[in-house]
Design a protein around this motif. Structure first.
Motif, PDB file in Angstrom:
ATOM      1  N   ILE A  59       0.488  10.615   9.226  1.00  0.00           N
ATOM      2  CA  ILE A  59       1.423   9.827   8.984  1.00  0.00           C
ATOM      3  C   ILE A  59       2.003   8.776  10.104  1.00  0.00           C
ATOM      4  O   ILE A  59       2.131   7.794   9.979  1.00  0.00           O
ATOM      5  CB  ILE A  59       2.629  10.338   8.058  1.00  0.00           C
ATOM      6  CG1 ILE A  59       1.845  10.897   6.808  1.00  0.00           C
ATOM      7  CG2 ILE A  59       3.785   9.371   7.547  1.00  0.00           C
ATOM      8  CD1 ILE A  59       2.723  11.753   5.915  1.00  0.00           C
ATOM      9  N   ILE A  99       0.863   5.461   0.034  1.00  0.00           N
ATOM     10  CA  ILE A  99      -0.050   6.849   0.074  1.00  0.00           C
ATOM     11  C   ILE A  99       0.975   7.825  -0.606  1.00  0.00           C
ATOM     12  O   ILE A  99       2.047   7.932  -0.284  1.00  0.00           O
ATOM     13  CB  ILE A  99      -0.114   7.076   1.695  1.00  0.00           C
ATOM     14  CG1 ILE A  99      -0.951   6.071   2.170  1.00  0.00           C
ATOM     15  CG2 ILE A  99      -0.741   8.301   1.752  1.00  0.00           C
ATOM     16  CD1 ILE A  99      -1.166   6.387   3.642  1.00  0.00           C
ATOM     17  N   ASP A 100       0.352   8.452  -1.546  1.00  0.00           N
ATOM     18  CA  ASP A 100       0.974   9.414  -2.405  1.00  0.00           C
ATOM     19  C   ASP A 100       0.600  10.576  -1.999  1.00  0.00           C
ATOM     20  O   ASP A 100      -0.787  11.221  -2.236  1.00  0.00           O
ATOM     21  CB  ASP A 100       0.985   9.467  -4.016  1.00  0.00           C
ATOM     22  CG  ASP A 100       1.819  10.044  -4.754  1.00  0.00           C
ATOM     23  OD1 ASP A 100       2.150  11.086  -4.158  1.00  0.00           O
ATOM     24  OD2 ASP A 100       2.414   9.536  -5.857  1.00  0.00           O
ATOM     25  N   THR A 157      -3.106   4.992  -2.579  1.00  0.00           N
ATOM     26  CA  THR A 157      -4.032   5.865  -2.086  1.00  0.00           C
ATOM     27  C   THR A 157      -3.546   7.573  -2.464  1.00  0.00           C
ATOM     28  O   THR A 157      -2.298   7.746  -1.841  1.00  0.00           O
ATOM     29  CB  THR A 157      -4.303   5.876  -0.627  1.00  0.00           C
ATOM     30  OG1 THR A 157      -4.804   4.600  -0.366  1.00  0.00           O
ATOM     31  CG2 THR A 157      -5.154   6.828   0.007  1.00  0.00           C
ATOM     32  N   VAL A 217       5.136   5.516   2.318  1.00  0.00           N
ATOM     33  CA  VAL A 217       4.346   6.794   1.972  1.00  0.00           C
ATOM     34  C   VAL A 217       5.378   7.662   1.266  1.00  0.00           C
ATOM     35  O   VAL A 217       6.709   7.561   1.223  1.00  0.00           O
ATOM     36  CB  VAL A 217       4.227   7.862   3.332  1.00  0.00           C
ATOM     37  CG1 VAL A 217       3.847   9.242   2.878  1.00  0.00           C
ATOM     38  CG2 VAL A 217       3.324   7.038   4.358  1.00  0.00           C
ATOM     39  N   PHE A 259      -8.320   6.258   5.798  1.00  0.00           N
ATOM     40  CA  PHE A 259      -7.186   5.480   5.072  1.00  0.00           C
ATOM     41  C   PHE A 259      -7.800   3.827   5.185  1.00  0.00           C
ATOM     42  O   PHE A 259      -8.014   3.734   6.364  1.00  0.00           O
ATOM     43  CB  PHE A 259      -5.872   5.432   5.354  1.00  0.00           C
ATOM     44  CG  PHE A 259      -5.326   6.908   5.057  1.00  0.00           C
ATOM     45  CD1 PHE A 259      -4.774   7.000   3.620  1.00  0.00           C
ATOM     46  CD2 PHE A 259      -5.482   8.151   5.937  1.00  0.00           C
ATOM     47  CE1 PHE A 259      -4.357   8.430   3.703  1.00  0.00           C
ATOM     48  CE2 PHE A 259      -5.009   9.063   5.615  1.00  0.00           C
ATOM     49  CZ  PHE A 259      -4.239   9.615   4.424  1.00  0.00           C
ATOM     50  N   GLU A 288      -6.583   9.609  10.178  1.00  0.00           N
ATOM     51  CA  GLU A 288      -6.248   8.145   9.939  1.00  0.00           C
ATOM     52  C   GLU A 288      -7.072   7.142   9.459  1.00  0.00           C
ATOM     53  O   GLU A 288      -7.064   6.249   8.612  1.00  0.00           O
ATOM     54  CB  GLU A 288      -5.298   7.584  11.109  1.00  0.00           C
ATOM     55  CG  GLU A 288      -6.227   7.470  12.374  1.00  0.00           C
ATOM     56  CD  GLU A 288      -5.788   8.833  13.334  1.00  0.00           C
ATOM     57  OE1 GLU A 288      -6.187   8.888  14.262  1.00  0.00           O
ATOM     58  OE2 GLU A 288      -5.498   9.983  12.641  1.00  0.00           O
ATOM     59  N   LEU A 331       3.290  -1.041   4.043  1.00  0.00           N
ATOM     60  CA  LEU A 331       2.750   0.677   3.943  1.00  0.00           C
ATOM     61  C   LEU A 331       3.940   1.655   3.703  1.00  0.00           C
ATOM     62  O   LEU A 331       5.184   1.418   4.379  1.00  0.00           O
ATOM     63  CB  LEU A 331       2.004   0.937   5.085  1.00  0.00           C
ATOM     64  CG  LEU A 331       1.365   2.465   4.993  1.00  0.00           C
ATOM     65  CD1 LEU A 331       0.339   2.595   3.578  1.00  0.00           C
ATOM     66  CD2 LEU A 331       0.613   2.903   6.045  1.00  0.00           C
ATOM     67  N   HIS A 340       0.813  -1.105  -0.116  1.00  0.00           N
ATOM     68  CA  HIS A 340       0.150   0.200  -0.088  1.00  0.00           C
ATOM     69  C   HIS A 340       0.896   1.257  -0.006  1.00  0.00           C
ATOM     70  O   HIS A 340       1.721   1.368   0.851  1.00  0.00           O
ATOM     71  CB  HIS A 340      -0.907  -0.246   1.402  1.00  0.00           C
ATOM     72  CG  HIS A 340      -1.989   1.259   1.279  1.00  0.00           C
ATOM     73  ND1 HIS A 340      -2.867   1.205   2.459  1.00  0.00           N
ATOM     74  CD2 HIS A 340      -2.188   2.143   0.500  1.00  0.00           C
ATOM     75  CE1 HIS A 340      -3.511   2.216   2.132  1.00  0.00           C
ATOM     76  NE2 HIS A 340      -3.348   2.869   0.908  1.00  0.00           N
ATOM     77  N   ILE A 347      -3.929  11.566  -1.872  1.00  0.00           N
ATOM     78  CA  ILE A 347      -4.456  12.570  -1.027  1.00  0.00           C
ATOM     79  C   ILE A 347      -4.638  13.679  -1.821  1.00  0.00           C
ATOM     80  O   ILE A 347      -3.582  14.215  -2.359  1.00  0.00           O
ATOM     81  CB  ILE A 347      -3.450  12.924   0.491  1.00  0.00           C
ATOM     82  CG1 ILE A 347      -3.268  11.595   1.205  1.00  0.00           C
ATOM     83  CG2 ILE A 347      -3.909  13.820   1.050  1.00  0.00           C
ATOM     84  CD1 ILE A 347      -2.245  11.912   2.223  1.00  0.00           C
TER      85      ILE A 347
END
Length: 591
Positions: free
Chosen positions: A445, A334-335, A365, A422, A412, A409, A420, A332, A367
């Motif tokens: 985060i 997160i961008d 994912t 980021v 998500f 949080e 995970l 996963h 943002i």
């Protein structure tokens, strides 16, 4: 699918290693991922998943000259300044440095003010000529020795006329002009630079006529900035009028950059004297380069395709993520600034060939808190199609919030079985002015506790409360970019003209001409980010030799790549142009 890319892996001979031990270390490259891209016939289609990266691969051919990370004659003379060089820390990111590094309060009961707690100082009380920030440019640089085994300080090039042996870069011109200006300003008479024959300081012998003109022009610009800093607007206006007559949008890189800095200084004078119109102010505020860049218009595409910095950062960052999730079946990411998502096409291709540990699910994912949800949605659709073509199980989510203060949080979809990661590509710098939003992002985060966070940022200090400091920092930083554009693009290239006159011009004016809330361009250097990240229990992780190799390999794919310079600052990578830092890429773990 038309722009489906083929991926293959290859293993490098165990005896192959970097020949450049000075900063990459001596560890062997036992295995290198090789990603060969064969995209659509026209990979410049701006709506495609990956419009930039189709000409690059993840591993080198060790039988070629690219086997060396850096050639022994490649220059590396960049100066790294810590935040202490700028005086008080509140000149950069205004936050409290009292708490020791790596100690943090999990509940974060207090807000860490990042901006606005210290007022800007629009008028310097110290002469420009006496500022260490100007004196230090040209000092402390290092380059490879002839044997390629050590870094040696550069002999004072201003004193030895070393520059006459080669064409001056734009930053060279600025350093020479700075040295001459310091010398002239320290004299009792303080003559106007452009009225003198320059009998002092650096000798013009050996320089071309154009280089002599460029040095004199840059010196006059520095004199103008000093007068503006002291509110001597009448004298500054005369100097700027002279600079304006000699600069142009289409001349040498020095003449081009001086043109835009002159415009910025004139705008600052207008604002401070009350002559600036509200129409001009509204025009400046109406254009948001960050939002404009999300559309990946032809100018942004050309910038990323023809200048090496974006692609170097992307490949280095993706390599770091690949290594960290090497054994995960569910990944996963997160961008924080996904834009067109081309970086995840690279990740997918690497995962598609990971036969020993096949991927069960890749989740991305994004943002989004702006007005570009449609761009992110389009990106998601293209990435889904791309993943389907590679038979990779894929999920795409958007966390849409009206304001990052609303980020939580529980928005998500986190699976405990996921690895995970980021990714923050130049996203945090845009939130420095909104310290509460930056706080909100980092707290969430931290709560999500990712396996790794990869951060790419601009390596420059454009957030000093001192106008003079900001001016000098911006002048040298943009000089490197204007020099790079001159090497990588033709003088009359349409996209170059737009990049200089729209994007860079906006940044220069925002740094030089504005104060307070209007000043939104507030880049800071890696040392400042380190101090900030430590408050959230973040520990820097060293970039692998393979990640560093990817950076150098990508640079070699560019005709201008020999001018790219690399350095390690602590654990992170600094990417520069002829020794001037441009970007940083760093990897972080959470305690």
């Amino acid at each position: 699918m038309e722009d489906l890319y083929r991926v293959s892996f290859s293993t490098v001979d165990e005896n192959s290693s970097s020949s450049n031990d000075i900063f990459w270390g001596t560890e062997e490259l036992n295995e290198v991922y090789k990603v060969q891209f064969s995209g659509a016939e026209d990979h410049r289609v701006y709506g495609g998943v990956d419009p930039f990266y189709s000409n690059f691969e993840f591993s080198p051919d060790y039988s070629s000259q690219e086997g060396n990370l850096l050639s022994t004659n490649q220059e590396k003379y960049h100066q790294q300044q810590s935040y202490h060089d700028y005086g008080h820390l509140d000149d950069i990111l205004q936050f409290d440095m009292v708490s020791p590094p790596l100690q943090f309060d999990a509940q974060y009961p207090t807000t860490v003010p990042l901006c606005g707690t210290t007022k800007d100082e629009p008028h310097s009380t110290i002469p420009l000529a006496s500022l260490e920030i100007l004196k230090n440019y040209g000092k402390g640089f290092k380059r490879l020795s002839n044997e390629g085994k050590s870094l040696q300080p550069v002999v004072d090039s201003v004193a030895t006329n070393e520059f006459v042996l080669r064409r001056l870069s734009t930053e060279d011109v600025m350093r020479i002009a700075g040295t001459r200006f310091i010398q002239s300003s320290s004299s009792e008479s303080e003559p106007l630079p452009f009225l003198e024959t320059h009998p002092y300081g650096f000798s013009f012998s050996g320089l071309s006529d154009e280089e002599k003109e460029d040095v004199a022009l840059a010196e006059s610009l520095l004199a103008s900035a000093e007068k503006v800093g002291h509110q001597q607007f009448e004298r500054a206006s005369k100097l700027l009028s002279h600079c304006e007559s000699l600069s142009s949008k289409t001349g040498s890189p020095v003449k081009r950059i001086v043109h835009y800095f002159v415009e910025a200084l004139l705008q600052r004078i207008d604002r401070e004297t009350g002559r600036g119109s509200s129409k001009d102010l509204q025009k400046d505020q109406s254009f948001d380069p960050e939002e404009a860049a999300k559309e990946l218009n032809p100018t942004i595409v050309a910038f990323c395709e023809e200048l090496p910095f974006s692609q170097i950062s992307v490949f280095t960052a993706v390599q770091a993520i690949i290594e960290d999730v090497a054994e995960a079946k569910k990944i996963h990411v997160i961008d924080l600034e996904i834009r067109k998502g081309g970086q995840w096409a690279i990740l997918m291709q690497a995962l598609e060939s990971r036969h020993q540990c096949p991927i069960e699910l890749l989740k991305i994912t994004a943002i989004e808190s702006g007005t570009t949800r449609h761009i992110v949605e389009d990106t998601g659709k293209r990435l889904k199609d791309f993943a389907q073509g590679l038979n990779i199980p894929f999920s795409f989510n958007i966390v849409m919030v009206p304001d990052l203060l609303h980020l939580r949080e529980d928005l998500f979809e986190i699976d405990p079985e996921e690895a995970l990661a980021v990714y923050s590509p130049y996203a945090l710098r845009t939130k420095i002015q909104q310290s509460d939003q930056l706080e909100a992002i980092m707290r969430v985060i931290r709560t999500l506790n990712p396996n790794v966070m990869v951060v790419a940022e601009i390596e420059a200090n454009h957030n000093s409360t001192s106008f003079i400091n900001r001016f000098i920092e911006a002048l040298f930083f943009f000089s490197a970019f204007f020099d790079c554009l001159d090497v990588c693009m033709k003088g009359n290239d349409k996209n170059r003209m737009i990049m200089e006159s729209v994007y860079f011009n906006h940044g220069i004016r925002n740094i030089v001409a504005t104060e307070g809330a209007e000043r939104k361009t507030r880049n800071v250097k890696i040392d400042v980010w380190r101090a900030f990240f430590s408050r959230f229990g973040m520990v820097e992780k060293e970039l692998s030799t393979l990640s560093l190799y990817q950076a150098d390999l990508v640079s070699k794919r560019f005709p201008c790549g020999s001018f790219c310079t690399f350095d390690k600052n602590g654990q992170c990578l600094l990417v520069g142009w002829k020794g001037t830092p441009i970007n940083s890429v760093s990897v972080w773990k959470f305690l």
